[in-house]
Design an enzyme around this catalytic site. Structure first.
Site: not given
Ligand code: S3P
Length: 447
Positions: A21-22, A26, A120, A334, A361, A407
């Site tokens: 997902k991350s 991007r 958040r 996570d 979160k 999660r």
């Molecule tokens: C993420 C960074 C993390 C992670 C989130 C995805 C990302 O958050 O917990 O699920 O894709 O950069 P934080 O940057 O708030 O630590």
């Protein structure tokens, strides 16, 4: 929808999990700033990544979806009516990274989100973006966030919170504004933005500071650890940094795979996950599995699009408690809910510290995890920055709450497999945020 959860201790087999997902967020977001198309292979179909698709479409990016890839074709010129509202749904990565991108552009945008995302914290990026010269108007530190893009100033920043989202927001701001940027990290966080920019762009340089062993001046027979700098990583963007476009091959999401690996770990089964992302900033869960008594084998390791990946086989064993703190907690950011679930089935008492970030979160994950563990009869203490979980055997079934958090829902669907009676989950639909395939995949590895 409410889901009945039936015990089943036999977890074995082989699966692939959806794309990371991350990395997917991007690839989509960088395409807005790209001069050429970005092709994302294995782009996952979950609600967070769909929100990002819709957001980039608003910026004029044309999206073509093929069987296994999404092609993002950027517009020649971005034309967005002032005060366009972009709904980021539940996705903090979309909101935070887009906030950076818009802050450094010439656009005026309002970012909003669902009730969970609207609670958040956003000041962690609003503050440095304002220091760069951006204009942002928050709602008591939260969304909705109105952003008036500005030509930003060259900026140097040491991240006060270890957050890949804040780091990436600043990188996107600098890229959009074509200004130089220097970021220093005291704790390493996921580095997908830096890697991707190195692959499909130019103008980024990353220096990781490595410790070495040197003779101890007090006793030359001994050696001591020497860090040449007081930070761990330096990321430099030149004012000419840009996105050119190209291919991003997305490996399987290790944060999703963690739930299935945890099931094999508790059930003493053997599970293989193919094409799993093995970026070193994301593999703390594999180290954790080894530390608590599992076998972890990696085969066919390779790197595509700058991201390591391979086939991982986990074999469960007698699980032991472990203290999780400091950088390990950041690496498991996570995975902490499912780490706590494994702790409930381990010998001894697991202590998790330095996890204050979990309170902000998708839910307050410390409170949500503690509440669900207590419902299944586990002795669990809630600390200001963590959890204390006492391992137990023969736990009764329980009625779990997802707390609106994907999660938490997945972690306790795994716990339910190993309880003595049937359990339930109040709302299983939330798994769609990151893995709509979750229950089908789980079914496929049950005996
Ligand atoms: C993420 C960074 C993390 C992670 C989130 C995805 C990302 O958050 O917990 O699920 O894709 O950069 P934080 O940057 O708030 O630590």
């Amino acid at each position: 929808m409410k889901r009945e959860l039936v015990p089943n201790r036999n977890i074995n087999g082989e699966i692939t999990v959806p794309g990371d997902k991350s990395i997917a967020h991007r690839a989509a977001l960088l395409s807005i700033l790209s001069s050429g198309p970005v092709t994302a292979v294995n782009y996952p179909d979950n609600s967070d990544c769909r929100v990002t698709l819709e957001a980039v479409r608003k910026f004029g990016v044309e999206i073509e979806q093929n069987d296994n890839a999404v092609v993002f074709k950027p517009p020649h010129q971005i034309k967005l009516p002032d005060d366009t509202i972009i709904d980021c749904g539940n996705s903090a990565t979309t909101a935070r990274l887009l906030a950076g991108l818009v802050a450094g552009s010439t656009m005026e945008v309002i970012l909003s989100g669902d009730d969970f995302l609207s609670r958040r914290p956003m000041m962690r990026l609003v503050t440095p973006l304002k220091e760069m010269g951006a204009e942002l108007f928050d709602q008591e530190g939260c969304l909705p966030l109105k952003i008036k893009g500005k030509k930003l100033l060259p900026f140097e920043y040491r991240l006060p919170v270890p957050s890949a989202q804040v780091k990436s927001a600043l990188i996107l701001a600098a890229l959009a504004s074509r200004c130089s940027l220097l970021i220093r990290e005291d704790t390493l966080t996921r580095d997908h933005t830096e890697i991707m920019l190195g692959q499909i762009g130019e103008g980024i340089a990353v220096r990781e500071i490595k410790a070495s062993m040197v003779p101890d001046p007090k006793d030359p027979r001994k050696k001591k650890v020497f860090m040449p700098e007081d930070f761990k990583k330096e990321i430099k963007l030149t004012s000419g940094a840009r996105v050119k476009g190209g291919l991003v091959d997305i490996p399987g999401d290790i944060s999703t795979a963690a739930f299935f690996m945890a099931a094999a770990a508790i059930g003493r089964g053997t599970l293989t996950i193919k094409n799993l992302g093995l970026n070193p900033t994301r593999t703390a869960f594999l180290e954790h599995l080894k530390a608590i008594g599992c076998k972890v084998e990696i085969k066919d390791k390779t790197t595509l699009s700058g991201e390591a990946r391979g086939q991982v086989t986990v074999t469960g064993g007698t699980l032991k408690a472990r203290k999780v703190a400091g950088e390990t907690t950041v690496g498991l950011i996570d995975e902490i809910p499912v780490v706590a679930v494994m702790a409930a089935f381990a010998e001894g008492t697991t202590v998790i510290r330095d996890a204050r970030e979990l309170k902000v979160k998708e839910s307050d994950r410390l409170a949500a995890t503690a509440a669900n563990l207590q419902r299944m009869g586990v002795k669990c203490g809630l600390l200001d920055d963590g959890l204390v979980v006492e391992g137990t055997t023969e736990l009764p079934g329980a009625d779990f709450s997802s707390f609106g958090d994907h999660r938490i829902a997945m972690a306790f669907s795994i716990a339910a497999l190993f309880l003595e009676g049937p359990s339930s989950l109040d709302d299983d639909s939330v798994v769609a945020v990151s893995c709509p395939e979750f229950y089908n995949l789980l079914e496929s590895i049950k005996a």
